[in-house]
Design a protein around this motif. Structure first.
Motif, PDB file in Angstrom:
ATOM      1  N   PRO A  97       1.510  -0.956   0.053  1.00  0.00           N
ATOM      2  CA  PRO A  97      -0.495   0.203   0.351  1.00  0.00           C
ATOM      3  C   PRO A  97       0.674   1.206   0.392  1.00  0.00           C
ATOM      4  O   PRO A  97       1.839   1.221   0.755  1.00  0.00           O
ATOM      5  N   GLY A  98       0.695   2.116  -0.859  1.00  0.00           N
ATOM      6  CA  GLY A  98       0.743   3.963  -1.144  1.00  0.00           C
ATOM      7  C   GLY A  98       3.006   3.447  -1.560  1.00  0.00           C
ATOM      8  O   GLY A  98       3.515   4.634  -2.256  1.00  0.00           O
ATOM      9  N   ARG A  99       3.260   2.702  -1.974  1.00  0.00           N
ATOM     10  CA  ARG A  99       4.522   1.963  -2.584  1.00  0.00           C
ATOM     11  C   ARG A  99       4.283   1.417  -4.029  1.00  0.00           C
ATOM     12  O   ARG A  99       5.281   1.664  -4.877  1.00  0.00           O
ATOM     13  N   PHE A 100       2.670   0.748  -4.493  1.00  0.00           N
ATOM     14  CA  PHE A 100       2.922   0.295  -5.074  1.00  0.00           C
ATOM     15  C   PHE A 100       1.961   1.045  -6.834  1.00  0.00           C
ATOM     16  O   PHE A 100       1.436   1.494  -6.719  1.00  0.00           O
ATOM     17  N   ALA A 101       2.549   1.100  -7.885  1.00  0.00           N
ATOM     18  CA  ALA A 101       2.105   2.722  -8.445  1.00  0.00           C
ATOM     19  C   ALA A 101       1.736   1.230 -10.092  1.00  0.00           C
ATOM     20  O   ALA A 101       3.086   0.846 -10.745  1.00  0.00           O
ATOM     21  N   ALA A 102       0.403   1.099 -10.625  1.00  0.00           N
ATOM     22  CA  ALA A 102       0.491  -0.301 -11.968  1.00  0.00           C
ATOM     23  C   ALA A 102      -0.613   1.264 -12.148  1.00  0.00           C
ATOM     24  O   ALA A 102      -1.280   0.700 -13.272  1.00  0.00           O
ATOM     25  N   PHE A 103       0.050   2.368 -12.524  1.00  0.00           N
ATOM     26  CA  PHE A 103      -0.071   3.584 -14.174  1.00  0.00           C
ATOM     27  C   PHE A 103       1.380   4.139 -14.688  1.00  0.00           C
ATOM     28  O   PHE A 103       2.946   3.969 -14.133  1.00  0.00           O
ATOM     29  N   VAL A 104       1.436   4.571 -15.377  1.00  0.00           N
ATOM     30  CA  VAL A 104       2.326   4.958 -16.378  1.00  0.00           C
ATOM     31  C   VAL A 104       3.354   6.187 -15.623  1.00  0.00           C
ATOM     32  O   VAL A 104       2.395   6.899 -14.653  1.00  0.00           O
ATOM     33  N   GLY A 105       4.758   5.772 -15.866  1.00  0.00           N
ATOM     34  CA  GLY A 105       5.859   6.871 -15.071  1.00  0.00           C
ATOM     35  C   GLY A 105       6.904   6.319 -13.920  1.00  0.00           C
ATOM     36  O   GLY A 105       7.473   6.324 -13.845  1.00  0.00           O
TER      37      GLY A 105
END
Length: 149
Positions: A97-105
């Protein structure tokens, strides 16, 4: 025996400079994070006027790209993005939570076939984040080529 390549602060600064120059060229205020292969930030730069929320987002994008050794946008690309509803990794962002990004960038930094770190970019739309990330990666490749010459 296994050889390991490590990013240096000098490598990170070259990437940050190129990323900031591209962000300025396209007119977007970005936050850029360069992380090592363990997903720990080596350098973080928030351009003047960039959103405050971009700091944590850029770090999360670099964490995800380094930790999963893939660009973050690939998690949600149709039809087989693993984080899409019904696919095998749907909900993966809840594991960190708060550390995983599944979107562009978020973009892995690859050297001689190994992921040695990542770039996380936040502040623009998807195309802008990709352009700024690509500039950082190109600067790293140029530095490596210069070193080898």
């Amino acid at each position: 025996m296994y050889s390991v390549f490590r990013l240096t602060l000098e490598d990170a600064l070259v990437m940050l400079e190129a990323a900031e120059a591209e962000a300025a060229r396209i007119g977007v205020k970005q936050t850029i994070c360069i992380a090592d292969d363990g997903a720990h930030p080596i350098a973080l730069h928030r351009m003047t006027g960039a959103r405050l929320t971009g700091v944590e987002i850029a770090i999360a994008k670099a964490f995800t790209a380094a930790g999963h050794q893939r660009a973050t946008h690939l998690f949600n690309e149709t039809p087989n993005g693993p984080a899409l509803p019904g696919n095998e990794a749907f909900g993966i962002q809840h594991m960190h939570p708060g550390r995983f990004a599944a979107f562009v960038g978020g973009f892995p930094i690859v050297h001689e076939g190994e992921v040695i770190g990542a770039v996380g970019v936040s502040g623009g739309n998807g195309a802008q984040d990709k352009a700024v990330g690509a500039a950082a990666l190109a600067a790293f490749e140029a530095k490596v080529a210069e070193r080898s010459a």
